[in-house]
Scaffold this motif. Sequence first.
Motif, short mmCIF file in Angstrom:
data_model
loop_
_atom_site.label_atom_id
_atom_site.label_comp_id
_atom_site.label_asym_id
_atom_site.label_seq_id
_atom_site.Cartn_x
_atom_site.Cartn_y
_atom_site.Cartn_z
N MET A 174 0.85 -1.19 0.00
CA MET A 174 0.00 0.00 0.00
C MET A 174 0.89 1.24 0.00
N ILE A 175 0.53 2.22 -0.84
CA ILE A 175 1.17 3.53 -0.82
C ILE A 175 0.29 4.44 0.03
N ALA A 176 0.81 4.89 1.17
CA ALA A 176 0.04 5.74 2.09
C ALA A 176 0.88 6.95 2.46
N ALA A 177 0.27 7.87 3.21
CA ALA A 177 0.95 9.13 3.54
C ALA A 177 0.36 9.72 4.81
N GLN A 180 6.83 -10.21 0.82
CA GLN A 180 6.77 -10.66 2.21
C GLN A 180 5.36 -10.70 2.76
N ALA A 181 4.38 -10.21 2.01
CA ALA A 181 2.99 -10.21 2.48
C ALA A 181 2.51 -11.63 2.73
N LYS A 182 1.75 -11.81 3.79
CA LYS A 182 1.30 -13.15 4.19
C LYS A 182 0.16 -13.66 3.32
N GLU A 183 -0.08 -14.95 3.41
CA GLU A 183 -1.24 -15.53 2.76
C GLU A 183 -2.51 -15.01 3.41
N LEU A 184 -3.58 -14.91 2.62
CA LEU A 184 -4.88 -14.49 3.14
C LEU A 184 -5.88 -15.62 2.97
N LEU A 185 -6.73 -15.79 3.96
CA LEU A 185 -7.77 -16.81 3.92
C LEU A 185 -9.11 -16.18 3.59
N LEU A 186 -9.89 -16.83 2.73
CA LEU A 186 -11.25 -16.39 2.45
C LEU A 186 -12.13 -16.74 3.63
N VAL A 187 -12.93 -15.78 4.08
CA VAL A 187 -13.79 -15.99 5.24
C VAL A 187 -15.22 -16.31 4.83
N THR A 242 -1.49 -6.01 4.53
CA THR A 242 -0.68 -5.45 3.44
C THR A 242 0.44 -4.55 3.97
N PRO A 243 1.68 -4.79 3.59
CA PRO A 243 2.78 -3.89 3.99
C PRO A 243 2.58 -2.48 3.42
N ILE A 244 3.02 -1.49 4.17
CA ILE A 244 2.80 -0.09 3.81
C ILE A 244 4.12 0.58 3.46
N ILE A 245 4.11 1.33 2.36
CA ILE A 245 5.18 2.26 2.02
C ILE A 245 4.67 3.66 2.33
N LEU A 246 5.32 4.36 3.24
CA LEU A 246 4.87 5.68 3.66
C LEU A 246 5.55 6.76 2.82
N VAL A 247 4.74 7.56 2.13
CA VAL A 247 5.25 8.66 1.31
C VAL A 247 5.17 9.95 2.14
N ILE A 248 6.31 10.58 2.34
CA ILE A 248 6.39 11.81 3.12
C ILE A 248 6.69 12.97 2.19
#
Length: 463
Positions: A7-10, A228-235, A115-121
Amino acid sequence: MKLNRIMIAAPGSGSGKTTITCALLKALKNRGEQVVSYKCGPDYIDPMFHEKVIGILSKNLDTFFTGEDVTRELFLKNRTEKDVVVMEGVMGLFDGLGGIKEEGSSYHLAKVTETPIILVIDAKGMGRSVIPIIAGFLEYDKEHLIQGVVLNRMSKSYYEIIKPLIEDELRISVLGYFPDQKDIYIESRHLGLVMPNELADIQKQLQVVSEELEKTVDIEAIGHIAEQAKELLLVQKLVNVNSCFNHKGSNRPVIAVAKDEAFCFYYEDNLFMLQENGAKITYFSPLHDTKLPERCDALLIGGGYPELHADELSRNVSMRNAINQAFKKGMPIVAECGGFMYLHDAITDKNGISHTMVGIIPATCSYKGKLVRFGYVEIREKKSCFLPEGQLIKGHEFHYFDSTNNGEGCIAKKPTTGKEYSCVMAGENYWMGFPHLYYPSNPFFAERFVKKAEEYKKRKDPA
């Protein structure tokens, strides 16, 4: 499912999320990756920019609209493990419902989808002060999702000074910087960014920012973080197949969707849900076409900027008359925001000039010079038409125009304050109002809309 994703976040709006996201999407596509994208929150325009880059539809995800399990299901729906997913955040990383709750925030979406986050400053005008800003976000990140930082609007010379300081003090990877690009500027208007089709050189701009990102940001390191993101399970399953209609071929009811420069705000999952319930989707242009598609059984007229094309819409008398006659014959119509405005007697623009519209709604829409309604709403009908008795559907409002008759068919409730007000003209075969609806928040809406189209088709074309 194992999906590579980031994810690209800020820290806030205007930090450069859309520019960095589009540049990264382009760079990954240029490298041959099977890249897909999502936008956190209800915004329509950012996904249009994503689509321009990757050439396929981008979708919205919103934990306020659909909660945790359904949001996760929507995220994984139609994905394969070959996909590389890039999400673009909304507002500031922790800014959720009402600006104060986690629900609806980029962080909540990242947490729900792991989801791993990339922080944009946006570091323009800052020196060492960038360090405590990053430190604060890392401290507040209880799930340890922030895996890297990109410094936007920074010079190469200063980047080489500040990068080792940040990494030494905070133990976070600084993945690169992006210089201030004065010749690349995406203009804004009152509803956010201008739409990509309005920018004559959009593809050139996207290529330029992508090439710059390749020079200044470690794309391989971002790829490694995504891996490196983990596996996700359907709920759970979003769509109950037992509720879907088993139409085939020409027996499927046809929903004609208005789509052109004036009407283009649609959630892709809304359209998918109509199709899953048995509808065939076809498109028409209130601007350029002179008649409705042949054999259509319902109309969906979404939001957009009809006020910017009011004169052209008004001059298309043939189309205005066709829609009016279809409504009089009982054709089901759903119209949201800009589509709702178009169905009025007239729209009065910023300059006070009145433009004749379709005339289904005996009222006028006019520009108010300020934001009339903004934010999430929960909507329930006073009389059950498109929703089961007592149930609600979630949506979003953002408009500077107002109507002399906003409708009395529904009650909208602000989820943070509890404030309620009447809205929407809702009847057996129509739903017309300012709120933008998100059908997955209550799948019955899509099911009933398709059913109404099916019933109209049977009346119109009896076997």
